[in-house]
Design a protein around this motif. Structure first.
Motif, PDB file in Angstrom:
ATOM      1  N   GLU A   9      -8.400  -7.115  -3.817  1.00 29.65           N
ATOM      2  CA  GLU A   9      -7.882  -6.956  -5.181  1.00 29.65           C
ATOM      3  C   GLU A   9      -8.794  -6.082  -6.037  1.00 29.65           C
ATOM      4  O   GLU A   9      -8.320  -5.308  -6.855  1.00 29.65           O
ATOM      5  N   THR A  10     -10.105  -6.235  -5.868  1.00 30.97           N
ATOM      6  CA  THR A  10     -11.066  -5.437  -6.630  1.00 30.97           C
ATOM      7  C   THR A  10     -12.142  -4.926  -5.678  1.00 30.97           C
ATOM      8  O   THR A  10     -12.267  -5.397  -4.561  1.00 30.97           O
ATOM      9  N   GLY A  11     -12.900  -3.978  -6.143  1.00 29.98           N
ATOM     10  CA  GLY A  11     -13.987  -3.424  -5.340  1.00 29.98           C
ATOM     11  C   GLY A  11     -13.995  -1.911  -5.394  1.00 29.98           C
ATOM     12  O   GLY A  11     -13.371  -1.298  -6.278  1.00 29.98           O
ATOM     13  N   PHE A  12     -14.680  -1.306  -4.436  1.00 26.56           N
ATOM     14  CA  PHE A  12     -14.827   0.137  -4.393  1.00 26.56           C
ATOM     15  C   PHE A  12     -14.485   0.662  -3.005  1.00 26.56           C
ATOM     16  O   PHE A  12     -14.668  -0.030  -2.010  1.00 26.56           O
ATOM     17  N   THR A  62     -12.489   2.988  -7.525  1.00 27.97           N
ATOM     18  CA  THR A  62     -12.106   1.584  -7.606  1.00 27.97           C
ATOM     19  C   THR A  62     -10.845   1.343  -6.787  1.00 27.97           C
ATOM     20  O   THR A  62      -9.978   2.214  -6.691  1.00 27.97           O
ATOM     21  N   VAL A  63     -10.772   0.184  -6.175  1.00 31.17           N
ATOM     22  CA  VAL A  63      -9.589  -0.189  -5.402  1.00 31.17           C
ATOM     23  C   VAL A  63      -8.359  -0.151  -6.314  1.00 31.17           C
ATOM     24  O   VAL A  63      -7.294   0.315  -5.915  1.00 31.17           O
ATOM     25  N   GLU A  64      -8.541  -0.587  -7.546  1.00 29.63           N
ATOM     26  CA  GLU A  64      -7.424  -0.619  -8.487  1.00 29.63           C
ATOM     27  C   GLU A  64      -6.852   0.777  -8.726  1.00 29.63           C
ATOM     28  O   GLU A  64      -5.632   0.957  -8.765  1.00 29.63           O
ATOM     29  N   SER A  65      -7.720   1.788  -8.868  1.00 27.70           N
ATOM     30  CA  SER A  65      -7.235   3.141  -9.134  1.00 27.70           C
ATOM     31  C   SER A  65      -6.536   3.727  -7.911  1.00 27.70           C
ATOM     32  O   SER A  65      -5.534   4.439  -8.040  1.00 27.70           O
ATOM     33  N   ARG A  67      -5.024   1.913  -5.504  1.00 30.29           N
ATOM     34  CA  ARG A  67      -3.778   1.158  -5.379  1.00 30.29           C
ATOM     35  C   ARG A  67      -2.728   1.705  -6.351  1.00 30.29           C
ATOM     36  O   ARG A  67      -1.580   1.934  -5.971  1.00 30.29           O
TER      37      ARG A  67
END
Length: 77
Positions: A9-12, A62-65, A67
Motif C-alpha cells: 500500500e505504501t513504500g518506495f 512512491t508506490v502511491e504515485s 499505482r
C-alpha cells in the motif's frame, strides 16, 4: 494477479522495479514495460511522476504515485 495488485500500500520503488530488469536473478518483471531511458525522459518531461531522493545516490518513486499512474493508464485490472 497483476503486478500492480502485488505492490504494498505504501513504500518506495526503484527504477528497476518499475521498468523491470531481465538480467536480475530472479528477473524483475516490469510494472510499466518501457525502457529505462524512456522512463527517465518521461519523468523529465512531466509525463511520469517525480522521484523522491532518499539519499545522495538513491532515487525512488512512491508506490502511491506509481499505482495512480498505472490506474490512470487503464492498465490495472
Amino acid at each position: 494477479m497483476t503486478i500492480i495488485h502485488q505492490l504494498p500500500e505504501t513504500g518506495f520503488l526503484r527504477c528497476k522495479q518499475i521498468v523491470g530488469d531481465k538480467k536480475a536473478t530472479p528477473p524483475i518483471p516490469p510494472i510499466i514495460p518501457i525502457s529505462r531511458t524512456s522512463w527517465l525522459d518521461g519523468v523529465k518531461s512531466g509525463k511520469y511522476p517525480k522521484p523522491v531522493k532518499l539519499g545522495v545516490r538513491t532515487t525512488a518513486w512512491t508506490v502511491e504515485s506509481i499505482r495512480a499512474l498505472v490506474e490512470s493508464m487503464g492498465a490495472a485490472q
